[in-house]
Design a protein around this motif. Structure first.
Motif, mmCIF file in Angstrom:
data_model
loop_
_atom_site.group_PDB
_atom_site.id
_atom_site.type_symbol
_atom_site.label_atom_id
_atom_site.label_comp_id
_atom_site.label_asym_id
_atom_site.label_seq_id
_atom_site.Cartn_x
_atom_site.Cartn_y
_atom_site.Cartn_z
ATOM 1 N N PRO A 38 33.818 30.410 37.032
ATOM 2 C CA PRO A 38 33.389 31.399 36.029
ATOM 3 C C PRO A 38 34.559 31.900 35.194
ATOM 4 C CG PRO A 38 33.470 32.392 38.219
ATOM 5 C CD PRO A 38 33.708 30.924 38.407
ATOM 6 N N ARG A 39 34.237 32.363 34.010
ATOM 7 C CA ARG A 39 35.260 32.866 33.106
ATOM 8 C C ARG A 39 35.782 34.207 33.599
ATOM 9 N NH1 ARG A 39 33.118 33.669 27.216
ATOM 10 N NH2 ARG A 39 31.884 35.184 28.377
ATOM 11 N N ARG A 40 37.079 34.402 33.487
ATOM 12 C CA ARG A 40 37.699 35.635 33.927
ATOM 13 C C ARG A 40 37.586 36.701 32.841
ATOM 14 N NH1 ARG A 40 43.373 33.513 36.719
ATOM 15 N NH2 ARG A 40 42.396 32.239 38.367
ATOM 16 N N SER A 41 37.385 37.925 33.294
ATOM 17 C CA SER A 41 37.271 39.050 32.375
ATOM 18 C C SER A 41 38.333 40.079 32.735
ATOM 19 C CB SER A 41 35.865 39.677 32.459
ATOM 20 O OG SER A 41 35.806 40.855 31.691
ATOM 21 N N VAL A 42 39.221 40.344 31.789
ATOM 22 C CA VAL A 42 40.282 41.313 32.027
ATOM 23 C C VAL A 42 39.697 42.715 32.189
ATOM 24 C CG1 VAL A 42 42.403 42.315 31.095
ATOM 25 C CG2 VAL A 42 41.917 39.884 30.775
ATOM 26 N N LEU A 43 38.709 43.050 31.362
ATOM 27 C CA LEU A 43 38.097 44.377 31.439
ATOM 28 C C LEU A 43 37.418 44.598 32.779
ATOM 29 C CD1 LEU A 43 37.303 47.042 30.097
ATOM 30 C CD2 LEU A 43 35.312 45.865 29.122
ATOM 31 N N LEU A 50 40.095 50.009 39.232
ATOM 32 C CA LEU A 50 39.960 51.464 39.201
ATOM 33 C C LEU A 50 38.973 51.960 40.259
ATOM 34 C CD1 LEU A 50 39.928 52.140 35.340
ATOM 35 C CD2 LEU A 50 41.806 52.522 36.954
ATOM 36 N N VAL A 51 37.871 51.248 40.421
ATOM 37 C CA VAL A 51 36.894 51.629 41.450
ATOM 38 C C VAL A 51 37.502 51.479 42.839
ATOM 39 C CG1 VAL A 51 34.672 51.028 42.485
ATOM 40 C CG2 VAL A 51 34.921 51.070 39.997
ATOM 41 N N LEU A 52 38.256 50.400 43.053
ATOM 42 C CA LEU A 52 38.921 50.210 44.345
ATOM 43 C C LEU A 52 39.931 51.316 44.607
ATOM 44 C CD1 LEU A 52 39.364 48.363 46.819
ATOM 45 C CD2 LEU A 52 41.096 47.160 45.475
ATOM 46 N N LEU A 53 40.682 51.693 43.574
ATOM 47 C CA LEU A 53 41.656 52.771 43.739
ATOM 48 C C LEU A 53 40.958 54.092 44.024
ATOM 49 C CD1 LEU A 53 44.729 53.336 43.489
ATOM 50 C CD2 LEU A 53 44.314 53.966 41.114
#
Length: 316
Positions: A38-43, A50-53
């Motif tokens: 799958p294509r990677r998404s930087v966003l 951020l959710v993990l943090l």
């Protein structure tokens, strides 16, 4: 004199009528974007980070703060250790403070989870199986009620539940927490969806043809196939019962029947009472001990509840 004949380039095959047809050109897929890659998404990566943090920072703070003394909590930075490592002393003091009442609260919580969440899981499995595999009058009405009950928050039913249990004389008893915990509309809905996809109807018909009754068919044929869904529902109901705060708050006044949520809150409120002794280090350590069983349950049963959530997402 020798004549050299150059063969003609292969062309389109001639049609029976002699007219040639052009071969359509196929579109070549773009590289780097396939089903397996799958294509990677930087966003999306940034948002996930951020959710993990956001999820890990409170756990890191809790773990670090549990290693500090009462004085160390106020004199050190929240996300770094203090000079005195007091984790083991805090754990010992948590279980021995106030004549070991924390152990009583822990056992009360285990009782509410085993009887309440366990009973809710069993009832959800029975109800979901019946709704998915049996056709009876009023089935659509039952489904509508279940879906509507999922949308009703538990706090909206707390006061009517308290009035009803007060009239029956069940308040300030463990039954005031256990009986409402037996009802899980979301668990029933989840098992209904899972049973509809996980149990082939032909398998049930084959068991009935072989002479098996409905009870035997359920326990020997259907129940093993429902294992991932059972684990998923049990985890949801266990977490909901383990972290239940508002219902025990209005139902129970005797500290001997407090769950961990109410017990730790009473320790935290000691600093606000006249002559009370602040024990924030015990509150933090008790909170860390409280989440350990939940984290362990999710890690040990991860493969089961993930497969249960994904069931029915792909149609063949």
């Amino acid at each position: 004199m020798t004549t050299t004949v150059t063969p003609a380039a292969p062309g389109p095959a001639a049609s029976p009528s002699g007219a040639s047809r052009s071969v359509p050109r196929l579109r070549t897929p773009r590289r780097g974007h396939t089903a397996g890659r799958p294509r990677r998404s930087v966003l999306l990566t940034v948002l996930t980070g951020l959710v993990l943090l956001y999820s890990l920072v409170p756990l890191v703070w809790l773990l670090i703060s549990a290693t500090k003394t009462q004085e160390g909590l106020s004199r050190s930075f929240g996300l770094w250790f203090d000079g005195d490592f007091a984790l083991w002393d805090n754990i010992t003091e948590t279980f021995t403070y106030a004549d070991g009442v924390f152990t009583r609260w822990l056992l009360n919580t285990v009782l509410y989870v085993v009887v309440g969440a366990g009973g809710a899981t069993f009832l959800a499995v029975l109800g979901g199986y019946a709704l998915a595999k049996f056709d009876f009058p009023g089935r659509r009405a039952v489904l509508a009620v279940v879906i509507g009950a999922v949308a009703v928050p538990g706090t909206a039913l707390a006061v009517p539940t308290f009035l009803m249990f007060s009239a029956m004389g069940l308040t300030n008893t463990p039954w005031a927490v256990i009986i409402p915990s037996l009802i899980s509309p979301f668990g029933l809905y989840l098992m209904w969806v899972f049973a509809g996809e996980a149990i082939p109807t032909e398998l049930l018909e084959a068991a009935r043809i072989d002479g098996a009754g409905e009870v035997r068919t359920f326990f020997t044929v259907a129940l093993p196939l429902l294992a991932p869904g059972i684990v998923t529902v049990s985890l949801f109901t266990m977490v909901a019962t383990w972290n239940n705060y508002f219902l025990p708050l209005i139902m129970i006044k005797d500290p001997d029947w407090y769950p961990l949520t109410l017990g730790l809150n009473s320790w935290n409120a000691q600093a606000e009472t006249a002559g009370g002794q602040p024990v924030f280090h015990l509150v933090v350590t008790g909170s860390l001990i409280t989440i350990v069983p939940l984290v362990a349950a999710f890690l040990l049963l991860q493969k089961y509840w993930q497969s249960g959530l994904a069931a029915g997402s792909v149609k063949e």
